[in-house]
Design an enzyme around this catalytic site. Structure first.
Site, short mmCIF file in Angstrom:
data_model
loop_
_atom_site.label_atom_id
_atom_site.label_comp_id
_atom_site.label_asym_id
_atom_site.label_seq_id
_atom_site.Cartn_x
_atom_site.Cartn_y
_atom_site.Cartn_z
N GLY A 342 0.33 8.02 -3.84
CA GLY A 342 0.73 7.17 -2.73
C GLY A 342 1.54 6.00 -3.21
N GLY A 344 2.01 1.81 -2.59
CA GLY A 344 1.47 0.61 -1.95
C GLY A 344 2.43 -0.55 -2.13
N GLY A 345 1.97 -1.68 -1.71
CA GLY A 345 2.82 -2.85 -1.77
C GLY A 345 3.24 -3.21 -3.19
CG PHE A 346 1.03 -5.09 -5.73
CD1 PHE A 346 1.46 -6.21 -6.41
CD2 PHE A 346 0.24 -5.25 -4.62
CE1 PHE A 346 1.11 -7.48 -5.99
CE2 PHE A 346 -0.11 -6.51 -4.19
CZ PHE A 346 0.31 -7.63 -4.87
N GLY A 347 3.42 -0.98 -5.84
CA GLY A 347 4.04 0.07 -6.64
C GLY A 347 3.48 1.44 -6.29
CE LYS A 363 -2.33 -0.08 -7.07
NZ LYS A 363 -2.80 -0.99 -6.03
CG ASP A 460 -3.63 -6.34 1.46
OD1 ASP A 460 -3.65 -6.28 2.71
OD2 ASP A 460 -2.80 -5.74 0.77
#
Ligand SMILES: *[C@@H]1O[C@H](CO)[C@@H](O)[C@H](O)[C@H]1NC(C)=O
Ligand SMILES: *[C@@H]1O[C@H](CO)[C@@H](O)[C@H](O)[C@H]1NC(C)=O
Ligand SMILES: *[C@@H]1O[C@H](CO)[C@@H](O)[C@H](O)[C@H]1NC(C)=O
Ligand SMILES: *[C@@H]1O[C@H](CO)[C@@H](O)[C@H](O)[C@H]1NC(C)=O
Length: 655
Positions: A342, A344-347, A363, A460
């Site tokens: 997937g 996400g906001g960070f990578g 991640k 978050d």
């Protein structure tokens, strides 16, 4: 009174974006209320002229922004221009020259004006407005072409992409960001967000949040849309409408645009507190964006750790936490797409398998940590020490070359949103399962807030950050990111970076960048209500029905004694009405407007467990679907939903 009758629609056809033609700026709209006017040949008028010429001669600045004040006795005029972040100085100059030339014709005697062009905007007023955000009057534009396939997913991708653009713009030096997101093989979504550069990150963020929240009402189901406010604007299209660096812009399809100006000078609110208008603003954010979530990683205060040399013990821990890039590449088959779990906001997150067959989640951060290497490592070591059955365990990190990577334990099932927001999959979650999930999440947060050696505020919490293991036990992910990712801006110690998911964001955080454990409690409350109702605010929202947000709706039904209507129909067999009521009650306590009234997570544990604990009466929650209504102006119009929602609001604000 049918507000449709007052709807003003202006059709205009754009053939090519003006950066291709570039000779003349593309006028969009102007608003100058005739409620405050000056007399011709007055000092005020000469000040306006002076201001316009100063602005025009500063349009060659590389920042694409300039603000100025012309002050004489009893007469001041404040003004600024803002060029779209991607245009060059020549285009900016042309546009500002056009705008300043046209302004006296468009708004001959008005003391306040906002004029929008495709490439720039010009604004002035007799009142100072610098550093503050104005979200009205606003102009909505929509591309008349419909989205023809996968509308629901389109909305999701759009919301996520807008969220990211907003965050990036708010934190950008020039308050501008664009993003390109692949929607399908044929379709790419282009989105843009921009604030005037006098705003702080937090204020810009709020303005963009309000703008984004209008998109569903102006442009739902459309291939493109824009919301233009005096202080910020957003736009999306499925063709490149901004200049992409390095690549030449492609010719674009013909676009029909409908302009719906709204002149909303007041937000409808019946509340007594001074904060009410803001609450309503945020309410509309919740209403629409709730789905996607990105709550904020504001900036963790720097820890003393930073300055301390690590002890020998820490060094040892650090060594054991460090993975080398080769190991990770082998584990993930060189970050192969097949292993992608997937984004996400960070990578991007990949699944990996280590030589010893241990499965991991990798991640790969899209940006490197903004802090020093040692500091990053120290933070990782601290976060890795947070171990709890309801937290996804951080196993280590890799810092090599350009790569910044975090390695986590692998959690086999998908995230909670995957199960929760699709009725087929939600069937697997009966009442007792949902109670276990809620309890697990609660325990995980209590640990972060109270039991661990560090106090960690998640910032978050949202359904997509709750992972489920093979037994469907919940594990919270993405905690500690703010710490590890680092604050920046040593030069401006008070600059706050807000990264948030609007639907879950507590009002004090969304509006002022203030976060505390009580903002996590708020997000938890939203999550709890989502879990027991099986409803995702964004998808279930039909503005034309005046349907309010999940929270607004829960509050309304609560006051009407009809809370059971909220129950996920799939739970009818497995959930007792009394228990459901208690859970809604707890949820409402968590989302109360005043952070001090929200319970601590440790109290929530007790409330969930015991039917005998008496719960206090919830106060009004922070979010409503309040919207503005139209006002006295020459083009006074209301978007079709305004009055509907005005109605909703007055019903909702029960006391
Ligand atoms: C911008 O234009 C003004 C005159 O219009 C000139 O004095 C100034 O040097 C220019 N600045 C730059 C950076 O070109
Ligand atoms: C420009 O805006 C800033 C606030 O962002 C303000 O402090 C400054 O005084 C303004 N400049 C002028 C010339 O008005
Ligand atoms: C878009 O869809 C609406 C109804 O959903 C329809 O009335 C309209 O004609 C469609 N527009 C185009 C350009 O296909
Ligand atoms: C302002 O504009 C409205 C609508 O065009 C008009 O009815 C009204 O008379 C105007 N007021 C003044 C003071 O010009």
């Amino acid at each position: 009174m049918n507000s449709m009758t007052t709807l003003l629609l202006i059709f205009s056809i754009f053939t090519l974006p003006s950066f291709l033609t570039s000779t003349k700026a593309e006028y969009v709209y102007n608003i100058c209320p005739n409620t405050t006017t000056f007399t011709p040949n007055s000092i005020f008028q000469s000040n306006v002229n002076h201001l316009l010429s100063t602005l025009s001669s500063n349009a060659n600045r590389s920042t694409g922004f300039y603000n100025d004040t012309v002050q004489t006795t009893n007469n001041a005029v404040y003004g600024l221009f803002l060029c779209r972040g991607d245009v060059g100085t020549d285009v900016c100059e042309t546009c500002v020259a056009d705008a300043t030339t046209e302004a006296p014709k468009l708004c001959p005697t008005e003391k306040e004006a906002v004029i929008w062009y495709d490439e720039c905007m010009l604004r002035y007023s007799y009142e100072s407005f610098f550093s503050t955000s104005a979200e009205n009057p606003g102009v909505f534009l929509m591309n008349a072409q419909n989205v023809t396939e996968q509308q629901t997913r389109f909305n999701q991708v759009l919301a996520a992409s807008m969220n990211e653009v907003a965050t990036e713009a708010a934190n950008d030096a020039y308050k501008f960001a664009t993003k390109q997101t692949k929607f399908s093989d044929q379709i790419t979504l282009y989105s843009l967000g921009q604030c005037t550069q006098d705003l702080s990150a937090a204020v810009c963020n709020r303005c963009l949040a309000v703008a984004i929240a209008q998109l569903p009402s102006c442009c739902s189901g459309k291939q493109g849309g824009r919301v233009l406010f005096p202080s910020c604007n957003v736009r999306y299209e499925i063709y490149p409408f901004y200049v992409q660096s390095a690549t030449a812009p492609k010719p674009t399809p013909t676009e029909a645009i409908i302009i719906i100006p709204t002149l909303c000078n007041n937000f409808v609110h019946t509340g007594r507190s001074r904060l009410s208008p803001y609450i309503i603003i945020v309410g509309s954010i919740l209403a629409f964006i709730a789905v996607t979530v990105v709550l904020g990683y504001c900036f963790a205060r720097r820890r003393a750790v930073r300055n301390n040399a690590p002890s020998r013990d820490d060094t040892k821990t650090l060594e054991s936490l460090q993975f080398d890039l080769g190991t990770i590449e082998t584990a993930t088959n060189k970050f192969s797409d097949n292993n992608k779990l997937g984004e996400g906001g960070f990578g991007v997150v990949f699944k990996g398998t280590l030589a010893n067959e241990q499965e991991i989640a990798v991640k790969r951060l899209s940006k490197s940590s903004k802090q020093g290497v040692q500091e990053f490592k120290n933070e990782v070591a601290l976060v890795a020490k947070l171990q709890h059955r309801n937290l996804v365990r951080l196993l280590g990190f890799c810092l090599e070359g350009e790569e910044t990577i975090l390695v986590y334990e692998y959690v086999p099932n998908q995230s909670l949103d995957y199960f929760l927001f699709e009725s087929k999959k939600r069937e697997r979650l009966d009442w007792s399962r949902r109670c276990m999930i809620i309890e697990g999440i609660t325990r995980g947060i209590v640990y972060l807030h109270e039991d661990s050696r560090l106090r960690v505020i998640h910032r978050d919490l949202k359904a997509s950050n709750i992972l489920l293991d093979e037994n469907m036990n919940p594990k919270i992910s993405d905690f500690g990111m703010a710490r590890m990712f680092g604050v920046n801006d040593q030069t401006q110690g008070n600059t706050k970076r807000i990264v948030g998911t609007y639907g879950y964001m507590a009002p004090e955080y969304a509006m002022e960048g203030l976060y505390s454990i009580k903002s996590d409690v708020f997000s938890f409350g939203v999550l709890l209500l989502e879990i027991i109702t099986g409803r995702n605010n964004f998808l279930g929202f039909h503005l034309t029905n005046g349907a309010p947000t999940l929270i607004g709706n829960a509050w309304k039904l609560w006051n009407e004694g009809k809370v059971l209507e909220l129950m996920d129909p799939l739970l009818k067999g497995s959930c007792s009405p009394n228990e459901f009521l208690r859970y809604v009650h707890i949820g409402l306590l968590c989302v109360q407007e005043d952070a001090n009234n929200r319970p601590a997570m440790s109290s929530v544990v007790l409330m969930l467990k015991s039917e005998t604990v008496s719960l206090s009466k919830p106060e009004r929650p922070a979010f409503f679907t309040g919207r503005c209504i139209d006002h006295h102006d020459q083009v006074a119009v209301s978007a079709h939903n305004c009055s509907v929602n005005g109605l909703t609001i007055s019903n909702v604000v029960a006391r």
